[in-house]
Design a protein around this motif. Structure first.
Motif, PDB file in Angstrom:
ATOM      1  N   ARG A  54      39.296  47.777  41.485  1.00 33.42           N
ATOM      2  CA  ARG A  54      39.150  47.172  40.980  1.00 33.42           C
ATOM      3  C   ARG A  54      41.244  47.955  39.886  1.00 33.42           C
ATOM      4  O   ARG A  54      41.761  47.065  39.877  1.00 33.42           O
ATOM      5  CB  ARG A  54      39.105  46.587  38.911  1.00 33.42           C
ATOM      6  N   ALA A  57      43.875  48.516  42.412  1.00 37.23           N
ATOM      7  CA  ALA A  57      44.579  46.772  43.119  1.00 37.23           C
ATOM      8  C   ALA A  57      45.515  46.202  42.202  1.00 37.23           C
ATOM      9  O   ALA A  57      46.909  46.182  42.660  1.00 37.23           O
ATOM     10  CB  ALA A  57      43.102  45.810  43.511  1.00 37.23           C
ATOM     11  N   SER A  61      49.741  46.122  42.841  1.00 41.58           N
ATOM     12  CA  SER A  61      50.592  45.098  43.051  1.00 41.58           C
ATOM     13  C   SER A  61      51.580  45.182  42.231  1.00 41.58           C
ATOM     14  O   SER A  61      52.558  45.334  42.570  1.00 41.58           O
ATOM     15  CB  SER A  61      50.104  44.082  42.286  1.00 41.58           C
ATOM     16  N   GLU A 150      44.176  39.275  37.020  1.00 40.99           N
ATOM     17  CA  GLU A 150      44.215  39.917  38.253  1.00 40.99           C
ATOM     18  C   GLU A 150      44.002  38.821  39.842  1.00 40.99           C
ATOM     19  O   GLU A 150      44.930  39.802  40.469  1.00 40.99           O
ATOM     20  CB  GLU A 150      42.516  40.408  38.274  1.00 40.99           C
ATOM     21  N   ALA A 154      46.997  40.046  42.125  1.00 40.72           N
ATOM     22  CA  ALA A 154      47.254  40.545  43.929  1.00 40.72           C
ATOM     23  C   ALA A 154      47.731  39.346  44.802  1.00 40.72           C
ATOM     24  O   ALA A 154      47.941  39.726  45.691  1.00 40.72           O
ATOM     25  CB  ALA A 154      44.866  40.544  43.900  1.00 40.72           C
ATOM     26  N   THR A 183      40.111  41.435  46.378  1.00 36.14           N
ATOM     27  CA  THR A 183      40.250  41.234  44.615  1.00 36.14           C
ATOM     28  C   THR A 183      39.676  40.293  43.798  1.00 36.14           C
ATOM     29  O   THR A 183      38.991  41.416  43.142  1.00 36.14           O
ATOM     30  CB  THR A 183      41.976  41.821  44.649  1.00 36.14           C
ATOM     31  N   ARG A 187      36.528  40.656  40.944  1.00 33.77           N
ATOM     32  CA  ARG A 187      36.065  39.859  39.719  1.00 33.77           C
ATOM     33  C   ARG A 187      34.973  39.546  39.866  1.00 33.77           C
ATOM     34  O   ARG A 187      34.573  38.893  38.865  1.00 33.77           O
ATOM     35  CB  ARG A 187      37.243  38.872  39.748  1.00 33.77           C
TER      36      ARG A 187
END
Length: 258
Positions: A54, A57, A61, A150, A154, A183, A187
């Motif tokens: 997590r 990622a 980005s 998030e 991503a 990603t 989540r």
């Protein structure tokens, strides 16, 4: 970033919006796939590798945005030198990232749209009442579930993918899609978001990128040039640069020749 991509995104937005608006229990059913009733928890949330993935990622980005950020910092420090990165690319990358993962997500919806996260609703041993994606009246007070920050960050990798060489662009779009979806799935597995949260995050992000790409690159009435961006940053930074150089005892012309 053509009309076909726009039509696909709009069609998906319509399907997801209607489907999860009419049948909001689908969000609960999908979230339940990651929930463990005996322990009353989302087990992946405690998995060290998942936590590393997590965090990684988000670093990936932001890594795509780093060259643009560095180029702006260097230009502001040395406005007498040309930009290290295409001026249009800088505006495109930083503007789309700011709008999609910042303004629209964290400063707008997540702050004022009170949808509780899966981990906090009563169906998953929480204390708050589940609400569908379209209902802002949930009991979440801040940093809420809709829509996923998030996930938006991503899926923002569509922006650098749009700047890839034409021959590589389809593969870049595919990679951005896989990265955003993976990603977002992570989540969901953490109990941080429902499916509609991450799906809408991806679609909103794509629409922001499509519009900004048209504004900066495609539409004759608004498109920018690299030279214009370079000149604008030079004018912005020149007064401070001139003062600093004078303090160092160096002569600098009154105005930049741009």
């Amino acid at each position: 970033m053509n009309r076909t991509g726009l039509m696909i995104a709009l069609a998906l937005a319509l399907v997801v919006g209607l489907l999860f608006g009419i049948y909001p229990e689908l969000d609960l059913k999908l979230a339940s796939l990651f929930y463990d009733p005996p322990t009353h928890s989302f087990p992946v949330k405690s998995n060290t590798l998942a936590v590393i993935a997590r965090d990684g990622a988000m670093w990936i980005s932001w890594g795509f945005a780093l060259p643009a950020i560095v180029a702006v910092v260097v230009k502001l420090a040395r406005p007498d030198r040309p930009l290290l990165v295409s001026g249009r690319a800088i505006v495109f990358l930083l503007l789309t990232l700011t709008l999609s993962a910042g303004v629209l997500t964290n400063l707008t919806f997540k702050s004022y749209w009170g949808r509780p996260r899966p981990i906090t609703v009563t169906q998953f041993n929480g204390t708050q009442t589940f609400v569908p994606w379209w209902d802002p009246r949930g009991r979440c007070a801040h940093n809420c579930s809709f829509f996923s920050g998030e996930g938006a960050t991503a899926f923002w990798t569509y922006a650098p993918a749009a700047l890839a060489p034409p021959a590589w662009r389809p593969a870049a779009y595919a990679a951005a899609t896989v990265f955003g979806a993976t990603t977002s799935l992570l989540r969901m597995a953490f109990g941080g978001h429902f499916f509609s949260d991450v799906a809408i995050a991806g679609l909103v992000t794509f629409l922001v990128i499509w519009l900004m790409h048209g504004y900066i690159y495609r539409w004759p009435s608004t498109r920018l040039t690299d030279e214009a961006v370079d000149a604008a940053l030079t004018r912005l930074a020149w007064p401070g640069y001139r003062v600093l150089q004078r303090w160092r005892g160096r002569h600098v012309r009154e105005k930049p020749s741009v």
